[in-house]
Design a protein around this motif. Structure first.
Motif, PDB file in Angstrom:
ATOM      1  N   TYR A 118      38.496  44.434  30.669  1.00 52.74           N
ATOM      2  CA  TYR A 118      39.718  44.266  32.001  1.00 52.74           C
ATOM      3  C   TYR A 118      39.337  43.218  32.009  1.00 52.74           C
ATOM      4  O   TYR A 118      37.728  42.787  32.602  1.00 52.74           O
ATOM      5  N   LEU A 119      39.192  42.112  33.006  1.00 50.15           N
ATOM      6  CA  LEU A 119      39.294  41.389  33.592  1.00 50.15           C
ATOM      7  C   LEU A 119      39.245  40.410  34.766  1.00 50.15           C
ATOM      8  O   LEU A 119      40.722  40.291  34.704  1.00 50.15           O
ATOM      9  N   ASP A 120      38.665  40.629  35.525  1.00 49.42           N
ATOM     10  CA  ASP A 120      39.355  39.494  36.991  1.00 49.42           C
ATOM     11  C   ASP A 120      38.193  38.302  37.407  1.00 49.42           C
ATOM     12  O   ASP A 120      37.098  38.288  37.615  1.00 49.42           O
ATOM     13  N   PHE A 121      39.390  37.500  37.719  1.00 47.36           N
ATOM     14  CA  PHE A 121      39.128  35.868  38.653  1.00 47.36           C
ATOM     15  C   PHE A 121      39.484  35.629  39.701  1.00 47.36           C
ATOM     16  O   PHE A 121      41.085  35.760  40.062  1.00 47.36           O
ATOM     17  N   THR A 122      38.733  35.676  41.173  1.00 45.53           N
ATOM     18  CA  THR A 122      39.420  36.123  42.289  1.00 45.53           C
ATOM     19  C   THR A 122      38.052  35.018  42.575  1.00 45.53           C
ATOM     20  O   THR A 122      37.269  34.847  42.742  1.00 45.53           O
ATOM     21  N   ASN A 123      39.628  33.624  43.905  1.00 46.16           N
ATOM     22  CA  ASN A 123      38.495  33.151  44.566  1.00 46.16           C
ATOM     23  C   ASN A 123      39.478  33.087  45.743  1.00 46.16           C
ATOM     24  O   ASN A 123      40.619  33.658  46.316  1.00 46.16           O
TER      25      ASN A 123
END
Length: 737
Positions: free
Chosen positions: A497-502
């Motif tokens: 599970y990978l999450d990249f949030t800006n």
């Protein structure tokens, strides 16, 4: 002849009478000298009790360090009984650590305290150590409140009892006599023990504890006019190596090496020398206050014959109790010294009040705590000065030269596994009032978090953040079926599970308590599993654009083991577009709210009650952002939340409603046992019917032990659910990140 003889005797008698009246000596002036000695100085209170009971009137008081504080309070009008109450009611652990209540910290500052185990300053790429344990803010606020009735007296000779105290110029090593100025600031300087309290700048001099140069100012008190000196000495004797077993004792020994010979001369010059037997106590033996006061009384009673000779038989002297004055002030003007890197609005926003308002000393304490919590100022002092029929608050802030910090943390939980956290924080990077930081999590799963924030107090503030988080985990088939079609023969799915949030956002403090924020967000979310296929393992790969708004409030006194307070948060994300890898997207929104309240029901027992809910609404159906409940001890990510009794990510739905409670008992300092229960309804479109208020479909319980440590809470819990035939033992160590 008879008349002449009678006249002669009359003249003789009158002459003798006149001569006798002329030779009657006035009452001798009595000076009281109180030495420094940290917690051992509580013995001064016991001595003063005996002097007061005997009816001795003190005409002058001189003190050093703790002796200056006790002496000043007595000189300002408090009697012995009041001194006893004041010092028994003071939390000296908070004083030493410069305790700042959690309620005085903004959300960034709370995060800072509840994420990192320790912090080190960095100067010119060199890692240093902190200047001291405490800036003395807690001490200064306390003294200001205790001396509020004499705040307008700037000549200490005009106090109810003339007073002076000693400090040391740290640049020259010379003693400094403090007998004029702002009393609270003089006492702060006199008691600024090196390495524990920061030096105090006063009249251009950098001052520390007076005990370094003169721990027994009898000469100065004689110069005021004292005929008789009563001296109370709680200074340590020279110790041998067997007794030098901690850092504070070594520091005191270094100071005593040069003072011990001087004390011998002072002892000889003291008319009544009182030496309480306090050698078994240290300068931080604050928990022995009752015993130390009793030692002071015993030492004074041993000299009672000498003390009684000082009592005027024609005068029944009784020191009256000081009556409490008004605790409120009308502040007309707030004057703040020029600051190169922080604006007036920033300072006023932290203070929490504006000019032309009525405040209490509690308001003032909270405001200065808010400023201190920022860690942007190495010194915070203020004076309250009379200006016609109102008061001006004059604040002097000294910006901290430390703008760069290295911070470290550790954490383990069953979802993200082990991680070592390294943080680099830089203040005043691009603008006034700003802070930038980056967290790097190294361990089983790499993580990072970057944020840049400009804090404008009550005005709108601006920030940007970027966060990358990921984990690998074996999850149930429920999670699999929520993302893809059923896979025959697969009961457990190993996912990445990978999450990249800006984000970019603006926020403000509303009603001085609530944090209101709005912003835009871009989220890249990828879930894959080689359990299904080595060639096409991707289950979900989406790039979302959304707008969000949030409202937060948090008054807990402790995040992990709170004893009082309440918190509330609500967040709404509206997803407007997505580069859905399956090319299927319709706008939708997700709303989440949480409310918690904690109350101490018995001395060491607290109960926490929690309600939270979430729902997805709109036409869009994105199962990857559904709510997933289960597990314990991790920092929430997206809509993955904890739930006792079930494994991680095992209860799924696009809506949920949960209630929970926790009973916590602190059976020994920082050691806790607790029992928790949670109950939930989780389903798709849960709130379209009354199902959410029916009997809970899911329930779970936990029995645990928790320990507060320097790296954060260490907890172990056994969790189980009546709906399942097995339980889980889960461990969480360190601050969550």
């Amino acid at each position: 002849m008879k008349n002449s003889i009678a006249l002669f005797f009359l003249i003789f008698i009158l002459t003798q009478s006149t001569f006798s009246q002329d030779t009657i000596k006035p009452r001798p002036k009595i000076g009281l000298v109180l030495s420094g000695g940290g917690a051992k100085g509580f013995a001064h209170i016991g001595v003063i009790k005996v002097l007061e009971k005997a009816g001795v009137k003190i005409d002058y008081i001189g003190g050093t360090s703790v002796g200056s504080v006790i002496g000043a309070l007595y000189a300002s009008g408090y009697n012995a009984k009041q001194l006893d109450s004041i010092f028994r009611d003071t939390d000296f652990n908070n004083l030493i650590t410069d305790y700042i209540p959690r309620s005085s910290k903004n959300f960034y500052e709370k995060r800072n305290d509840e994420l990192y185990a320790f912090s080190l300053p960095v100067n010119n790429f060199k890692v240093g150590i902190p200047l001291s344990l405490s800036k003395g803010m807690y001490n200064y606020n306390l003294i200001n409140r205790l001396t509020k009735h004499v705040k307008e007296i700037h000549d200490f000779n005009k106090l109810p009892i003339p007073f002076l105290c000693m400090a040391t110029d740290i640049e020259t090593g010379q003693q400094v006599v403090l007998d004029k100025g702002y009393l609270a600031k003089a006492l702060l300087a006199s008691s600024a023990f090196p390495s524990i309290f920061s030096p105090v700048e006063l009249d251009g001099k950098l001052l520390v504890d007076g005990g370094v140069s003169n721990n027994f100012p009898i000469d100065e008190i004689r110069k005021l006019g004292a005929d008789i000196i009563i001296g109370v000495d709680v200074q340590d004797e020279i110790k041998d190596r067997n007794n030098l077993n901690d850092a504070t004792k070594i520091l005191v020994q270094i100071n005593n090496l040069q003072m011990i010979e001087k004390m011998k001369a002072n002892k000889a010059a003291t008319d009544i020398y009182i030496k309480p037997e306090v050698t078994q106590y240290g300068i931080i033996s604050f928990d022995a206050i009752e015993d130390i006061i009793n030692k002071g009384e015993a030492a004074a009673n041993a000299q009672i014959d000498k003390i009684n000779k000082l009592v005027n038989p024609t005068e029944n002297y009784i020191k009256e109790k000081l009556k409490a004055g008004n605790d409120s002030l009308f502040i007309k003007y707030i004057n703040i010294n020029f600051l190169p890197n922080y604006t007036r609005s920033y300072v006023l926003g932290k203070l929490g009040f504006n000019p032309n308002c009525k405040i209490s000393y509690d308001n003032l304490r909270v405001g200065t705590d808010n400023l201190s919590a920022t860690q942007n100022f190495k010194s915070i002092t203020y004076t309250i000065d009379k200006n016609e029929n109102h008061y001006d608050l004059n604040i002097n802030l000294v910006e901290s030269p430390q703008t760069t910090f290295l911070k470290f943390g550790l954490h383990y939980d069953a979802l993200f596994k082990s991680a070592f956290l390294v943080n680099l924080t830089e203040k005043k990077l691009l603008s006034k009032n700003d802070v930038a930081f980056v967290d790097i999590g190294l361990g089983d799963n790499f993580r990072y978090n970057f944020e840049y924030y400009i804090d404008n107090g009550f005005h709108w503030s601006f920030g940007i953040k970027s966060k990358y988080t990921g984990f690998t985990k074996n999850v149930s088939t429920n999670f699999l079926y929520n993302l893809t079609a059923p896979q025959p023969g697969i009961n457990v799915l190993n996912i990445e599970y990978l999450d990249f949030t800006n984000q970019a956002y603006i926020q403000t403090v509303s009603f001085q308590k609530f944090l209101l924020g709005i912003g835009v967000e871009n989220k890249n979310l990828k879930i894959s599993s080689e359990t299904i296929s080595n060639t096409t393992p991707i289950l979900q790969k989406n790039n979302y654009w959304s707008v969000f708004e949030s409202l937060k409030y948090d008054s807990f006194d402790n995040k992990y083991f709170p004893k009082r307070g309440w918190s509330f948060s609500t967040n709404i994300n509206t997803y407007l577009s997505s580069s859905n890898f399956k090319n299927q997207f319709e706008p939708f929104s997700i709303a989440k709210s949480e409310f918690s309240v904690v109350k101490t029901v018995l001395n060491k027992t607290t109960i926490e009650f929690q309600v939270d809910a979430g729902l997805k609404f709109g036409k869009g159906s994105e199962p990857v952002l559904d709510f997933a409940l289960g597990g314990f001890g991790f920092s929430p990510i997206n809509n993955i939340r904890s739930f006792y009794g079930y494994d991680f990510l095992s209860i799924l739905g696009n809506s949920f409603f949960r209630t929970a409670f926790t009973f916590d008992y602190e059976f020994y300092k920082k050691n806790h046992i607790n029992f928790s229960g949670n109950f939930a309804q989780v389903n798709n479109e849960l709130f379209e019917t009354t199902e959410w208020i029916s009997k809970p479909k899911y329930s779970g319980y936990a029995l645990g032990y928790g320990l507060e440590t320097i790296i954060g809470p260490a907890e172990i819990k056994y969790t189980w659910s009546p709906e399942l035939n097995k339980g889980y033992t889960l461990i969480s160590i360190g601050f969550c990140f």
